[in-house]
Enzyme design. Sequence first.
Site, PDB file in Angstrom:
ATOM      1  N   TRP A 131       0.868  -1.186   0.000  1.00 32.48           N
ATOM      2  CA  TRP A 131       0.000   0.000   0.000  1.00 32.48           C
ATOM      3  C   TRP A 131       0.904   1.236   0.000  1.00 32.48           C
ATOM      4  CZ3 TRP A 131      -1.873   2.658   4.912  1.00 32.48           C
ATOM      5  CH2 TRP A 131      -2.790   3.664   4.626  1.00 32.48           C
ATOM      6  N   ASP A 213      -1.486  -5.132   9.492  1.00 29.78           N
ATOM      7  CA  ASP A 213      -2.427  -4.141   8.981  1.00 29.78           C
ATOM      8  C   ASP A 213      -3.608  -4.960   8.481  1.00 29.78           C
ATOM      9  OD1 ASP A 213      -3.844  -2.817   6.931  1.00 29.78           O
ATOM     10  OD2 ASP A 213      -2.172  -1.519   6.443  1.00 29.78           O
ATOM     11  N   LYS A 249     -13.618   0.121   5.133  1.00 26.85           N
ATOM     12  CA  LYS A 249     -14.150  -0.671   4.019  1.00 26.85           C
ATOM     13  C   LYS A 249     -15.308  -1.553   4.477  1.00 26.85           C
ATOM     14  CE  LYS A 249     -10.154   0.689   2.409  1.00 26.85           C
ATOM     15  NZ  LYS A 249      -9.801   1.522   1.294  1.00 26.85           N
TER      16      LYS A 249
HETATM   17  C1  LIG Z   1      -3.482  -1.967   3.383  1.00 27.76           C
HETATM   18  C2  LIG Z   1      -4.231  -0.736   3.794  1.00 27.76           C
HETATM   19  N1  LIG Z   1      -4.059  -0.239   5.033  1.00 27.76           N
HETATM   20  C3  LIG Z   1      -4.711   0.852   5.440  1.00 27.76           C
HETATM   21  C4  LIG Z   1      -5.587   1.521   4.606  1.00 27.76           C
HETATM   22  C5  LIG Z   1      -6.275   2.754   5.107  1.00 27.76           C
HETATM   23  O1  LIG Z   1      -7.247   2.474   6.051  1.00 27.76           O
HETATM   24  P1  LIG Z   1      -8.014   3.668   6.820  1.00 27.76           P
HETATM   25  O2  LIG Z   1      -8.961   4.276   5.853  1.00 27.76           O
HETATM   26  O3  LIG Z   1      -8.713   2.970   7.915  1.00 27.76           O
HETATM   27  O4  LIG Z   1      -6.984   4.611   7.294  1.00 27.76           O
HETATM   28  C6  LIG Z   1      -5.802   1.029   3.306  1.00 27.76           C
HETATM   29  C7  LIG Z   1      -6.703   1.640   2.336  1.00 27.76           C
HETATM   30  O5  LIG Z   1      -6.894   2.688   2.041  1.00 27.76           O
HETATM   31  C8  LIG Z   1      -5.091  -0.123   2.897  1.00 27.76           C
HETATM   32  O6  LIG Z   1      -5.244  -0.611   1.679  1.00 27.76           O
END
Ligand SMILES: Cc1ncc(COP(=O)(O)O)c(C=O)c1O
Length: 403
Positions: A131, A213, A249
Amino acid sequence: MDSKTVCRPVSAMYHLSALYAQDDNPSKVDLLIGYYKTEQSDIYALPVVQRVETLVTQQIKNHKYLPLLGSEHFVRDACQLLYGQDVKERLNNGTVFGVQTIGCTGGMRVGADLLVSHMNCTTFYVSDPTWENHRLIFLSSGFLKAKTYRYWNEANKCLDFEGLCEDLSDAPSKSVIVLQACGHNPTSLDPSKKQWERIADIIQQRHLIPFFDIAYQGFATGNTDKDAWVIRYFVSRGIELLCAQSFSKNFGLYNERVGNLSFSLNSSDYTAAYKSQIELSIRSSYSSAPNHGALTVHTIMNDNGLREEWLLTLKNMYDRVNGLRHTLRELLEKSDAPGSWSHITDGKGMFSYLGITENQVEHLRTKFHVYVSLTGRINLCSLNDNNIGYVAKSIASTLKEVQ
Ligand SMILES: Cc1ncc(COP(=O)(O)O)c(C=O)c1O
């Protein structure tokens, strides 16, 4: 004020989204940011979440601050979703604890800050690719060395498991290993249970620190317990870990910034010290987390009917994405898109990785107005009956036209 700052896009993804918004071609398709979208291309608001939000808004009497570590009720719910119902005892004895955070992003940042300031960690590893924000988060926290472990095998379009193991085996002790628990972003390929077992062996032997994560719990198999398997497995082996959870999500609460950072430890000796260090970090950055989204999640989790409805909705979302995976692969094969496409149906979660070059990504955008991330990742949920055929043909033509 003087400034040497250079103005440049912080996120390639947000930059491409802005280009998409300006594009007036009627065939344009946005496969960029990981939103779950409906067949009509709208960002999906889960009906149960919408109803509960209204209820919650009516119930809120005032807007007083949450404690520095957030809502204890929400944190308990989040930890139970992650570790299972029997975590209650460990929450009570302090060997598991959580902190409400500003999404998963905020959880990673708070955790990374603690690892640098309190545990003197200097090196972190992320998968190659990962990411786009992981590197930025850990470097901004003060980590000195950013390293990668191999993940995507370009030649065979699969997980490079041997490469991954080799790289982790070379990691110095106390390196922080960022691992995605399920629905890997961007490749969508997750290790099998057997492979996770080997990863756990290396982490234990090398004295590495796993930082999970989990942003897509529910999207990898349609079942939130199954998607948390790896976390529960590491815990069952007594491996201490950190985990940042997202509710963006699986509840569709993207801009409410709902997250939880939790620790699973073998003793509670340092729990109070960690908590006070985290309070310091939160107090000096944003002071306390927002209430609305967390209260919405808490309300749903604590009513059997609402919870069942949420789980069923999540399962339906998963089924739709899974169907899209199979249709896309079929259409790519029918369009004679060069290469093999089994990795699309092997994938899990919201995304698929096309395994195409940056030039091909650029061609898709400029010639066909199909927007995919620079790494060649597509958000499958943005496909629908109206655009999936066009997208498959555009990918096939691009692969034939551009190397
Ligand atoms: C692997 C990963 N971690 C974290 C996030 C972000 O999550 P949050 O919207 O809860 O900060 C995302 C997506 O945007 C993601 O794909």
